[in-house]
Design a protein around this motif. Sequence first.
Motif, PDB file in Angstrom:
ATOM      1  N   ARG A 108      45.223  54.411   8.097  1.00  0.00           N
ATOM      2  CA  ARG A 108      44.378  55.598   8.243  1.00  0.00           C
ATOM      3  C   ARG A 108      44.509  56.192   9.652  1.00  0.00           C
ATOM      4  O   ARG A 108      44.740  57.389   9.825  1.00  0.00           O
ATOM      5  CB  ARG A 108      42.917  55.229   7.966  1.00  0.00           C
ATOM      6  CG  ARG A 108      41.955  56.413   7.995  1.00  0.00           C
ATOM      7  CD  ARG A 108      40.501  55.929   8.039  1.00  0.00           C
ATOM      8  NE  ARG A 108      40.157  55.139   6.888  1.00  0.00           N
ATOM      9  CZ  ARG A 108      39.695  55.638   5.740  1.00  0.00           C
ATOM     10  NH1 ARG A 108      39.542  56.947   5.623  1.00  0.00           N
ATOM     11  NH2 ARG A 108      39.395  54.845   4.729  1.00  0.00           N
ATOM     12  N   ASN A 109      44.412  55.334  10.667  1.00  0.00           N
ATOM     13  CA  ASN A 109      44.448  55.800  12.059  1.00  0.00           C
ATOM     14  C   ASN A 109      45.804  56.378  12.445  1.00  0.00           C
ATOM     15  O   ASN A 109      45.895  57.409  13.106  1.00  0.00           O
ATOM     16  CB  ASN A 109      44.074  54.663  13.009  1.00  0.00           C
ATOM     17  CG  ASN A 109      42.630  54.230  12.830  1.00  0.00           C
ATOM     18  OD1 ASN A 109      41.808  54.989  12.317  1.00  0.00           O
ATOM     19  ND2 ASN A 109      42.314  53.003  13.228  1.00  0.00           N
ATOM     20  N   GLN A 152      46.413  59.778  10.731  1.00  0.00           N
ATOM     21  CA  GLN A 152      45.631  60.850  11.344  1.00  0.00           C
ATOM     22  C   GLN A 152      46.170  61.233  12.716  1.00  0.00           C
ATOM     23  O   GLN A 152      46.189  62.391  13.098  1.00  0.00           O
ATOM     24  CB  GLN A 152      44.157  60.425  11.428  1.00  0.00           C
ATOM     25  CG  GLN A 152      43.504  60.377  10.067  1.00  0.00           C
ATOM     26  CD  GLN A 152      42.075  59.892  10.077  1.00  0.00           C
ATOM     27  OE1 GLN A 152      41.469  59.747   9.026  1.00  0.00           O
ATOM     28  NE2 GLN A 152      41.503  59.622  11.229  1.00  0.00           N
ATOM     29  N   LYS A 203      36.466  65.552  -4.101  1.00  0.00           N
ATOM     30  CA  LYS A 203      36.802  66.785  -3.389  1.00  0.00           C
ATOM     31  C   LYS A 203      36.566  67.974  -4.311  1.00  0.00           C
ATOM     32  O   LYS A 203      36.924  67.929  -5.490  1.00  0.00           O
ATOM     33  CB  LYS A 203      38.277  66.756  -2.965  1.00  0.00           C
ATOM     34  CG  LYS A 203      38.581  65.753  -1.865  1.00  0.00           C
ATOM     35  CD  LYS A 203      40.060  65.714  -1.561  1.00  0.00           C
ATOM     36  CE  LYS A 203      40.554  66.994  -0.946  1.00  0.00           C
ATOM     37  NZ  LYS A 203      41.985  66.934  -0.582  1.00  0.00           N
ATOM     38  N   GLN A 222      47.576  64.794  12.526  1.00  0.00           N
ATOM     39  CA  GLN A 222      46.426  65.575  12.982  1.00  0.00           C
ATOM     40  C   GLN A 222      45.547  66.046  11.821  1.00  0.00           C
ATOM     41  O   GLN A 222      45.006  67.150  11.828  1.00  0.00           O
ATOM     42  CB  GLN A 222      46.900  66.793  13.787  1.00  0.00           C
ATOM     43  CG  GLN A 222      47.710  66.450  15.030  1.00  0.00           C
ATOM     44  CD  GLN A 222      46.889  65.695  16.081  1.00  0.00           C
ATOM     45  OE1 GLN A 222      45.826  66.142  16.464  1.00  0.00           O
ATOM     46  NE2 GLN A 222      47.379  64.554  16.514  1.00  0.00           N
ATOM     47  N   THR A 223      45.454  65.222  10.811  1.00  0.00           N
ATOM     48  CA  THR A 223      44.617  65.563   9.656  1.00  0.00           C
ATOM     49  C   THR A 223      44.116  64.286   9.001  1.00  0.00           C
ATOM     50  O   THR A 223      44.698  63.217   9.198  1.00  0.00           O
ATOM     51  CB  THR A 223      45.403  66.414   8.633  1.00  0.00           C
ATOM     52  OG1 THR A 223      44.530  66.809   7.571  1.00  0.00           O
ATOM     53  CG2 THR A 223      46.562  65.632   8.026  1.00  0.00           C
ATOM     54  N   THR A 224      43.081  64.390   8.216  1.00  0.00           N
ATOM     55  CA  THR A 224      42.493  63.224   7.558  1.00  0.00           C
ATOM     56  C   THR A 224      43.399  62.725   6.446  1.00  0.00           C
ATOM     57  O   THR A 224      43.929  63.512   5.663  1.00  0.00           O
ATOM     58  CB  THR A 224      41.114  63.587   6.978  1.00  0.00           C
ATOM     59  OG1 THR A 224      40.315  64.123   8.014  1.00  0.00           O
ATOM     60  CG2 THR A 224      40.423  62.351   6.414  1.00  0.00           C
ATOM     61  N   SER A 263      44.421  61.101   2.907  1.00  0.00           N
ATOM     62  CA  SER A 263      43.794  61.157   1.586  1.00  0.00           C
ATOM     63  C   SER A 263      43.511  59.737   1.102  1.00  0.00           C
ATOM     64  O   SER A 263      44.243  58.796   1.406  1.00  0.00           O
ATOM     65  CB  SER A 263      44.711  61.864   0.589  1.00  0.00           C
ATOM     66  OG  SER A 263      45.821  61.042   0.260  1.00  0.00           O
TER      67      SER A 263
END
Length: 213
Positions: free
Chosen positions: A64-65, A68, A116, A72-74, A76
């Motif tokens: 996850r880290n 990101q 979502k 530069q985005t979350t 999924s």
Amino acid sequence: NRRDDFVDFARNVWLSLYINNGDRKQTTVAYYENMLKPITQYFQGCILQEITSFQLQHYLLNCRNEYQKKNQTTISVKYLRHHYGVLRNLFRYAYKHGVIDKNPMEQVEPPRQGHKPVDALTQEQTLVVLQKLSTYPLDFRCLFYLLLTTGLRRGECLGLKWRDIDDTQNVLRVSRAVAYSPKTGLIVGTPKTGNGFRTIPLMPKVKSLLQAL
């Protein structure tokens, strides 16, 4: 006590004997090979029998880290669940064959599936898209309307042949799909699942476009 190198087991036992055993599509094998790259990189030098549930949870957190940070985005939840699924499959195989005494993935919670909102086109936007379609070549319009009105996967749509379309019954029959992977190139095979073999009604608009083509 056994002490199996994790990377060696993952690549030369699980992937070689279980995943790439001739029963799976090459695109599926390529998917697992791809997913295994970051996993083996992270667990390089680890002993399979010594990997704990905490280490596996940390791997998912690291995924996850890193994602990101790089994009530069979350990330999924679906992407994380793919990693979780591969690890669960691998450790379940090791446990089933007595390579490990306990499956650490049983203590790892799957990433939670969020809800979502669907970002659908408005009625006005849809009309604009359909109006613009008239300026595109006929073959593209056929492809677009097939996808729009039948629910076909892209590979199933590209796998259609003229003999799959029944003009008298106004239906099309899905019996093959086209897939691509960098390793194998284009492959024509069966649909993704057994339920993929099906008959779908053709809308009059789509039928007339196909007849024109």
